[in-house]
Design a protein around this motif. Structure first.
Motif, mmCIF file in Angstrom:
data_model
loop_
_atom_site.group_PDB
_atom_site.id
_atom_site.type_symbol
_atom_site.label_atom_id
_atom_site.label_comp_id
_atom_site.label_asym_id
_atom_site.label_seq_id
_atom_site.Cartn_x
_atom_site.Cartn_y
_atom_site.Cartn_z
ATOM 1 N N SER A 169 0.531 -1.415 -0.112
ATOM 2 C CA SER A 169 0.176 -0.122 -0.150
ATOM 3 C C SER A 169 1.162 1.185 -0.049
ATOM 4 O O SER A 169 1.823 0.927 0.739
ATOM 5 N N LEU A 315 -4.839 6.827 4.834
ATOM 6 C CA LEU A 315 -5.376 5.736 3.956
ATOM 7 C C LEU A 315 -5.204 4.507 5.850
ATOM 8 O O LEU A 315 -6.079 3.569 5.561
ATOM 9 N N GLU A 324 -7.721 -4.801 4.474
ATOM 10 C CA GLU A 324 -8.063 -5.056 2.569
ATOM 11 C C GLU A 324 -7.436 -6.428 2.488
ATOM 12 O O GLU A 324 -6.372 -6.859 3.496
ATOM 13 N N CYS A 328 -3.481 -1.090 -1.345
ATOM 14 C CA CYS A 328 -4.483 0.413 -1.811
ATOM 15 C C CYS A 328 -3.385 1.402 -2.230
ATOM 16 O O CYS A 328 -2.261 1.175 -1.495
ATOM 17 N N GLU A 330 -2.433 5.038 -3.314
ATOM 18 C CA GLU A 330 -3.339 6.522 -4.389
ATOM 19 C C GLU A 330 -2.205 7.422 -4.534
ATOM 20 O O GLU A 330 -1.760 7.325 -4.376
#
Length: 354
Positions: A169, A315, A324, A328, A330
């Motif tokens: 992430s 996040l 999750e 992830c 972003e």
């Protein structure tokens, strides 16, 4: 196909694998003074099991029934406080602090004890005293990041970070999008020969992202890309030769990765009687490391460090609340600055489009 979080091995697992008691594992991990003597062979057997199975001591789980203590760790791969790094890290830390306060978390800064900064030492990591961590740095240890991922410990990297195996992430600046916009602005002004220039390692992820945006830029209504050569210089001293190449190739616009390089190009251009932007337009892509800060109002992009720090903290908090199964990623938009170093090419330097 990405791999979801794996179950963390427990102290009981390590004790069973090493053939010792759980109390012995705890003594080895915490290096406590005790009347119980642990032989070097036993200690090494415990550490070998820890290394093999990627055990991460979870201090928060020991101290709280819920396993969370509302503390987020911040690990930097380079020192934060020397003056050469203040401008780089301060906005990230400011954004992290603001978001953590809003979310009800405290921040804990990990500095590493002497020498090379390490996440893991003797098979364990002190990051485990926090619920999760934010990682950032110009020159990270990718192997340690991958090991931390495989341990199941929650973290978010601040910046675009590619690794081997399952992704991690991260929150990254959209360098590619901003660089594409800036290059297309040059095309829209009539520049038909535009080059990209940088100093140092073009394999670094931020550099690759910026170059990607340059290469995919298109002129208005065009069906083919007009982006010109990409030059990688070994040092600022090579800027004099770069200016010669620019003039020889008929380049009228330069997209410079570093402000330091743009300063050198500007200085050499002035020595040759050239003006910016009258004879040469220069765009700067936000890397201010090593720049003298000449006060030139560069046209370019701003690295959104503060916003990246805030968004990465949010996040991570979200992942702690609702884990999750996949990583992830972003992105954060890079604001553009109009500056005063870009203009249309001189009339004699325009070329008719084919």
């Amino acid at each position: 196909m990405t791999r979801g979080p794996v179950r963390r091995p427990t102290q009981a697992d390590i004790a069973r694998l090493a053939g010792v008691s759980q109390a012995t594992v705890s003594l080895v991990l915490n290096e406590r003074e005790s009347e119980v003597r642990i032989s070097p062979a036993t200690r090494e057997r415990v550490l070998a099991a820890i290394r093999e199975w990627g055990y991460v001591a979870n201090a928060s789980a020991r101290s709280l029934a819920g396993g969370r203590n509302k503390i987020i760790g911040v690990h930097t791969f380079e020192p934060v406080f020397p003056t050469t790094s203040v401008d780089f890290y301060f906005p990230f830390l400011l954004g992290m602090e603001q978001a953590a306060a809003e979310l009800g978390y405290d921040l804990l800064l990990f500095t590493s004890a002497g020498g090379e900064r390490q996440i893991f030492r003797d098979g364990s990591t002190r990051l485990s005293i926090t619920d999760g961590a934010l990682l950032l740095g110009r020159d990270p240890n990718v192997e340690e990041i991958e090991r931390l991922r495989d341990s199941g410990y929650p973290f978010v990297y601040v910046g675009h970070r590619e690794v081997s195996g399952p992704p991690v992430s991260y929150v990254a600046a959209d360098y590619a999008g901003a660089t594409q916009q800036l290059t297309e602005q040059l095309f829209a002004l009539g520049h038909e020969r535009v080059a990209y220039a940088r100093i140092g390692d073009g394999d670094a992820q931020p550099s690759r992202d910026r170059e990607k945006g340059f290469r995919r830029a298109m002129p208005p209504g065009g069906t083919r890309r007009l982006a010109g050569p990409v030059w990688t210089l070994e040092s600022p001293e090579d800027a004099a030769g770069l200016l010669e190449e620019i003039q020889h190739a008929g380049i009228t616009g330069v997209v410079a990765e570093q402000e330091m390089l743009a300063e050198e190009v500007l200085a050499h251009a002035r020595r040759h009687g050239l003006s910016v932007p009258g004879d040469l337009s220069v765009v700067v892509l936000g890397d201010s490391a090593g720049a003298r800060g000449s006060g030139t109002p560069w046209t370019g992009l701003v690295v959104p460090r503060e916003q990246m720090g805030r968004q990465a903290t949010r996040l991570l908090a979200r992942l702690l609340e609702t884990p999750e199964e996949t990583a992830c990623q972003e992105s954060v938009e890079c604001p553009l600055t109009p500056g005063a170093t870009v203009g249309p090419p001189a009339p004699g330097e325009r070329r008719a489009r084919p």
